[in-house]
Design an enzyme around this catalytic site. Structure first.
Site, PDB file in Angstrom:
ATOM      1  N   ASP A  42      -5.602  18.711   1.581  1.00  0.00           N
ATOM      2  CA  ASP A  42      -6.582  17.640   1.360  1.00  0.00           C
ATOM      3  C   ASP A  42      -5.955  16.270   1.580  1.00  0.00           C
ATOM      4  O   ASP A  42      -6.593  15.369   2.130  1.00  0.00           O
ATOM      5  CB  ASP A  42      -7.152  17.719  -0.060  1.00  0.00           C
ATOM      6  CG  ASP A  42      -8.116  18.894  -0.225  1.00  0.00           C
ATOM      7  OD1 ASP A  42      -8.528  19.462   0.795  1.00  0.00           O
ATOM      8  OD2 ASP A  42      -8.444  19.223  -1.386  1.00  0.00           O
ATOM      9  N   ASP A  83      -2.767  -0.075   6.429  1.00  0.00           N
ATOM     10  CA  ASP A  83      -3.664  -0.514   5.362  1.00  0.00           C
ATOM     11  C   ASP A  83      -3.177  -1.812   4.728  1.00  0.00           C
ATOM     12  O   ASP A  83      -3.985  -2.657   4.315  1.00  0.00           O
ATOM     13  CB  ASP A  83      -3.812   0.581   4.311  1.00  0.00           C
ATOM     14  CG  ASP A  83      -4.720   1.713   4.772  1.00  0.00           C
ATOM     15  OD1 ASP A  83      -5.218   1.646   5.906  1.00  0.00           O
ATOM     16  OD2 ASP A  83      -4.929   2.667   3.997  1.00  0.00           O
ATOM     17  N   ASP A  85       0.849  -1.193   0.000  1.00  0.00           N
ATOM     18  CA  ASP A  85       0.000   0.000   0.000  1.00  0.00           C
ATOM     19  C   ASP A  85       0.884   1.243   0.000  1.00  0.00           C
ATOM     20  O   ASP A  85       2.010   1.213   0.513  1.00  0.00           O
ATOM     21  CB  ASP A  85      -0.933   0.027   1.210  1.00  0.00           C
ATOM     22  CG  ASP A  85      -1.951   1.161   1.109  1.00  0.00           C
ATOM     23  OD1 ASP A  85      -2.851   1.058   0.252  1.00  0.00           O
ATOM     24  OD2 ASP A  85      -1.832   2.137   1.856  1.00  0.00           O
ATOM     25  N   HIS A 106      -4.328  11.079   5.328  1.00  0.00           N
ATOM     26  CA  HIS A 106      -3.319  10.212   5.947  1.00  0.00           C
ATOM     27  C   HIS A 106      -2.567  10.843   7.116  1.00  0.00           C
ATOM     28  O   HIS A 106      -1.834  10.158   7.830  1.00  0.00           O
ATOM     29  CB  HIS A 106      -2.307   9.724   4.908  1.00  0.00           C
ATOM     30  CG  HIS A 106      -1.769  10.796   4.003  1.00  0.00           C
ATOM     31  ND1 HIS A 106      -1.099  11.913   4.461  1.00  0.00           N
ATOM     32  CD2 HIS A 106      -1.805  10.902   2.649  1.00  0.00           C
ATOM     33  CE1 HIS A 106      -0.740  12.662   3.432  1.00  0.00           C
ATOM     34  NE2 HIS A 106      -1.156  12.072   2.322  1.00  0.00           N
ATOM     35  N   HIS A 121      -5.638   6.929   7.258  1.00  0.00           N
ATOM     36  CA  HIS A 121      -4.988   5.978   6.369  1.00  0.00           C
ATOM     37  C   HIS A 121      -3.487   5.980   6.634  1.00  0.00           C
ATOM     38  O   HIS A 121      -2.885   7.009   6.928  1.00  0.00           O
ATOM     39  CB  HIS A 121      -5.247   6.349   4.904  1.00  0.00           C
ATOM     40  CG  HIS A 121      -6.628   6.039   4.452  1.00  0.00           C
ATOM     41  ND1 HIS A 121      -6.954   4.854   3.822  1.00  0.00           N
ATOM     42  CD2 HIS A 121      -7.780   6.737   4.554  1.00  0.00           C
ATOM     43  CE1 HIS A 121      -8.244   4.843   3.539  1.00  0.00           C
ATOM     44  NE2 HIS A 121      -8.767   5.975   3.974  1.00  0.00           N
ATOM     45  N   GLU A 124       0.867   5.775   0.307  1.00  0.00           N
ATOM     46  CA  GLU A 124       0.195   7.055   0.538  1.00  0.00           C
ATOM     47  C   GLU A 124       0.913   8.085  -0.327  1.00  0.00           C
ATOM     48  O   GLU A 124       2.136   7.999  -0.539  1.00  0.00           O
ATOM     49  CB  GLU A 124       0.236   7.455   2.006  1.00  0.00           C
ATOM     50  CG  GLU A 124      -0.475   6.482   2.943  1.00  0.00           C
ATOM     51  CD  GLU A 124      -1.949   6.310   2.657  1.00  0.00           C
ATOM     52  OE1 GLU A 124      -2.561   7.249   2.081  1.00  0.00           O
ATOM     53  OE2 GLU A 124      -2.498   5.247   2.993  1.00  0.00           O
TER      54      GLU A 124
END
Length: 238
Positions: A53, A156, A8, A58, A151, A10
């Site tokens: 945003d 994750d 995963d 995260h 997140h 970010e």
């Protein structure tokens, strides 16, 4: 053994072609659908500011990655960890776009598309027309989200590893691999229910009269006594 990597990422946004960059990568190693305990996790300096945003998703701020390595500084370690294993990701095209972009910037060969396994597509095939986000799948499979308020790549990846296990066979697979010792039909049924076995059975609460009445009841309605042997009931046909 079948080795796979659950991955995963970010990022600063949605599209590396518009300047977005990766800021975190997390990987979980699994073998034969069981986590080995080996992980890979890095924060990455994106060489740009992180939009508000993205931070709301995260929680990774510019300060948190100020001293983090750039992707080019961690790419060899990442590739060594992944090796030649298949790569499992949820909505894999998103993560793949960023991995490909960062590899391109480093002049490295890309992972072949056949190595990517998309759990979103697996879930859509199993649950057509239903919500199949990672959160939705965790709730469907009763996988706890208590550790995750925001997140995070490694968190994750851990959740996705559990979801992938369920998508590939779930409790039956865990039961097959939990022990090499044979188990009774009662233990198998109990394990498949999802509830843990008691460390020791409860003591009988009925007296001899109650037990005798119960055995007489079973004699009257059952013909196959062997069904009950796995549950600790020994009855001889009269």
């Amino acid at each position: 053994m079948s080795r796979e990597i659950v991955l995963d990422t970010e990022t600063t946004g949605f599209d590396p072609k518009t300047g977005d960059r990766m800021i975190e990568v997390g990987c979980i190693e699994i073998e034969d659908l069981l986590p080995t305990g080996r992980t890979f996790h890095r924060l990455i300096h994106p060489e740009r500011l992180i939009p508000a945003d993205a931070i709301r998703v995260h929680g990774i701020t510019d300060d948190k990655v100020r001293d983090a390595p750039k992707f080019a500084e961690i790419v060899i370690d990442l590739c060594d960890f992944i090796g030649d294993a298949p790569i499992i990701a949820h909505n894999a095209q998103f993560d793949r776009n960023f991995i490909d972009h960062e590899f391109g910037r480093c002049g490295r060969a890309l992972f072949h598309e056949d190595r990517w396994i998309d759990t979103l597509k697996l879930a859509q095939a199993r649950f057509p027309g239903m919500a199949n986000s990672l959160d939705a799948l965790c709730k469907r499979y009763k996988i706890s989200l208590v550790e995750r308020s925001l997140h995070g790549a490694l968190i994750d990846a851990r959740l996705l590893a559990e979801v992938y296990l369920e998508l590939k066979g779930g409790k039956e697979r865990r039961l097959d691999l939990s022990s090499s010792r044979p188990i009774s039909a009662a233990a198998a049924a109990h394990a498949a229910s999802g509830y843990p076995l008691r460390p020791r059975p409860l003591e009988p609460r009925g007296g001899e009269a109650e037990q005798a009445a119960h055995e007489a009841f079973l004699r009257a309605i059952l013909k196959d006594w062997s069904l009950w042997k796995g549950y600790g009931v020994e009855i001889e046909a009269g």
